[in-house]
Structure formats: C-alpha cells, structure tokens
Design a protein around this motif. Structure first.
Motif, PDB file in Angstrom:
ATOM      1  N   VAL A  28      46.247  92.856  88.145  1.00  0.00           N
ATOM      2  CA  VAL A  28      45.864  91.758  89.134  1.00  0.00           C
ATOM      3  C   VAL A  28      45.737  90.440  88.419  1.00  0.00           C
ATOM      4  N   VAL A  33      43.670  95.401  83.743  1.00  0.00           N
ATOM      5  CA  VAL A  33      42.668  94.619  84.177  1.00  0.00           C
ATOM      6  C   VAL A  33      43.044  93.090  83.495  1.00  0.00           C
ATOM      7  N   ALA A  61      41.271  88.871  92.529  1.00  0.00           N
ATOM      8  CA  ALA A  61      39.991  89.559  92.696  1.00  0.00           C
ATOM      9  C   ALA A  61      38.741  88.786  92.765  1.00  0.00           C
ATOM     10  N   GLN A  72      38.884  95.122  89.916  1.00  0.00           N
ATOM     11  CA  GLN A  72      40.080  95.644  89.292  1.00  0.00           C
ATOM     12  C   GLN A  72      40.056  97.019  88.417  1.00  0.00           C
TER      13      GLN A  72
END
Length: 343
Positions: A34, A305, A342, A329
């Motif tokens: 992400v 992440v 996120a 994440q």
C-alpha cells in the motif's frame, strides 16, 4: 527520528535515482503493498495556538542552559522537530527546514542542510532567533558556529519509541514559551495513539502475532539492511500487535546487512519498508529479487507494509496515523488490496 537513519534519509528527501527494476502496475506487482501516504502528508495544527510567553530558560540535551528571548524566526533542524513546531500552531514563524521536512506546509521553505549536514552560513543568513536540533545533528562545528554567533540552540534527544512522543513535544513547546499547548498536543497525540491501539484486530485462533521485519532499502546505493533492536521500529511494531522479527531473531544493532541467513532466522510474515526505499528497488517485484527475501513467508505472500519515509519513525504528532496505516496494511484481509492509501 532515530539517529541511525537521519543521514540516510537525506537520500530519501532528494529522491532515489536508479532501481533494481521497474515497478509494475499490475495486481501481481502491487499485491499487499500500500502506498503509505499519511493524510496527504500534511500536519494538523492545534485549533487555537498559543502566543509564546518569553523569555524562558530551558536545559538543552547537551547540558547547555538555553535562554530564548524571542521565537519569531525559528529553524528546526529535523523533519520531526519541524512537524512539532508546525503542529503547535507556530509554523508561520519557521524560516527554514531540514531536508527531511517533507510535509506540505514546509515544502516551500529554504533548505539549510545538505546530506543532513547543517550549513551554518545558510542558517545564520536567515537571522534566526532560535535553532532547534537533535543530538545527532551535525557537524558539531556548524552547531558551534551558530552558537558562537549568539543564536540560542536547543538540542533534543532523538526519538526512539512511542514513549518519546510526549517528551519531545513538551521540550519544544517549553522552549517556544507555549507549555500549555505542549500539554494539549501531547494529550491529543497520546489519545489518538491509544484509540488506534484499541482497534487492532486480536490474534487469530493460533494466538500467534505477525512477525514483521523492517528493511531499509536504497537501490541506487545498493544498500539493503534489516533492522534490529535499535532500529527505532520495534516500538511501533509492538504497538501494532506484531513482533519485530529482526530484533526477535537476535539482531541487537540498529541495522545489519541483509543476508539469506539473517532473513531465514527472522522469518517475517510481513516486511515494513519506507515508500521511497521500496520504489528504489523497483517495488515489490524488485524487492523479492533481493537474496533471501523470496524465501521468507513475507516474500512468498508478497506481504509488504509501506509508509512514507519522512514520517515513519518521527514519533510525533502524526504517529497515530503511521500506526493506523501499519495496522490497516498488516491486517488487510483477502489476497491483497488495491494499492490505495490506508487512512
């Protein structure tokens, strides 16, 4: 920001040329990675900032008594310290920035560091009435030159974990003559961190916490490191309900060169990286080409992440957003996500 990363982050702020490959805009290339932007990379100042009540005398971390007579022209010499000053509502008094201050409100300020070395001449040319630095800020000669010119220099210990959030906010606030605002911002920050922690999913039926390895990557310089107990990431990972895989595998130093053996011992279920570091190796596709990564559970699952470089280890007013992004994440369900932010 931890001292171990301050110099290396200068590469981040200026961009990372050269990669191991080209990031792929495909589900395979972005699976479980992400873009870790934190609230559009902006700080959120206090709604009702206080007017500094000066003069004040405070003790610097290097043992010097510092008397602050005015705070009209402030130079914070790290991204984390800049973030605190702006969030206290005093950003309009900041006249320069360190190269690691990348958030939107600071981006147009002149930069007074190069590869994280302070230019005393550049700082003094802006006629500051207060300079705020980290104990890791250097070179020492530059800090001495600024002090010799009669400018108050407050030195603050670098951030290492979540326990440093309130300490650093209050130290800056006290020096700026706004101690009440420091208490307000500390409470806001700590309350928000606590709220995120309450929402962390509980362990599955197995009761095992996810193992996360923090990798520091700079493809342009062929730098591939795994974080240990002193990397600065342990506190964040534990707050997210995870285990710092590097520290748990016995790595005591801040960073160690990545080897197949080190990754095998760490056996991470997920990998934490800085966004530009991930970009520098060609995204997830390039990262799994680093020897040993593809053989880990994280590499096989392509579970990554990613958090923006300039905020990940700041341990300041936006740490709740960092923690929230890590949690979102790390515990994302299904086979991945769409690569969106996120929040």
């Amino acid at each position: 920001m931890t001292g171990a990363l301050l110099s290396a982050l200068a590469l981040t702020a200026t961009g990372c040329a050269g990669t191991r490959g080209t990031p792929q805009d495909t589900p395979q290339g972005t699976a479980r990675a992400v873009a870790g932007a934190v609230a559009a990379d902006r700080v959120e100042p206090l709604a009702n900032p206080s007017e500094p009540q000066l003069p004040v005398t405070v003790r610097s971390s290097d043992g010097v008594e510092v008397t602050v007579e005015a705070a009209e022209r402030i130079v914070p010499l790290s991204g984390s310290l800049s973030e605190i000053v702006f969030t206290l509502g005093l950003g309009d008094r900041v006249v320069a920035r360190d190269i690691t201050a990348t958030f939107a409100q600071a981006e147009k300020l002149p930069v007074v560091t190069r590869n994280h070395d302070v230019s005393a001449e550049s700082v003094l040319s802006l006629r500051p009435d207060l300079v705020v630095a980290e104990t890791t800020t250097g070179p020492e000669e530059a800090i001495g030159q600024i002090r010799d010119a009669g400018v108050p220099v407050l030195v603050i210990d670098p951030a290492k974990d979540l326990g440093d959030v309130g300490r650093r906010i209050q130290a800056v606030a006290d020096a700026l003559g706004v101690p009440a605002a420091g208490k307000e911002l500390t409470k806001r920050s700590e309350d928000r961190i606590a709220a995120v922690r309450k929402e962390i999913p509980r362990s599955s039926g197995s009761g095992e916490q996810p193992r996360v390895a923090f990798l520091y990557l700079r493809g342009s310089a062929s730098v591939y490191l795994i974080g240990g107990r002193d990397s600065g990431a342990t506190s964040l990972l534990e707050a997210a309900g995870a285990v710092d895989a590097g520290a748990d595998s016995g790595l005591e130093k801040d960073f160690t060169a990545i080897t197949t053996e080190a990754l095998a011992r760490a056996a991470p279920d997920a990998i934490l990286v800085m966004t530009k570091g991930l970009d520098s190796v060609g995204g997830v596709d390039g990262m799994v080409e680093i020897p040993g990564v593809a053989q880990t559970p994280a590499g096989m699952a392509r579970r990554v992440v990613s958090i923006e470089d300039g905020v990940l280890l700041n341990y300041g007013p936006r740490t709740d957003q960092v923690l929230k992004s890590i949690v979102a994440q790390l515990y994302a369900g299904g086979s991945g996500n769409d690569g969106g932010d996120a929040r």
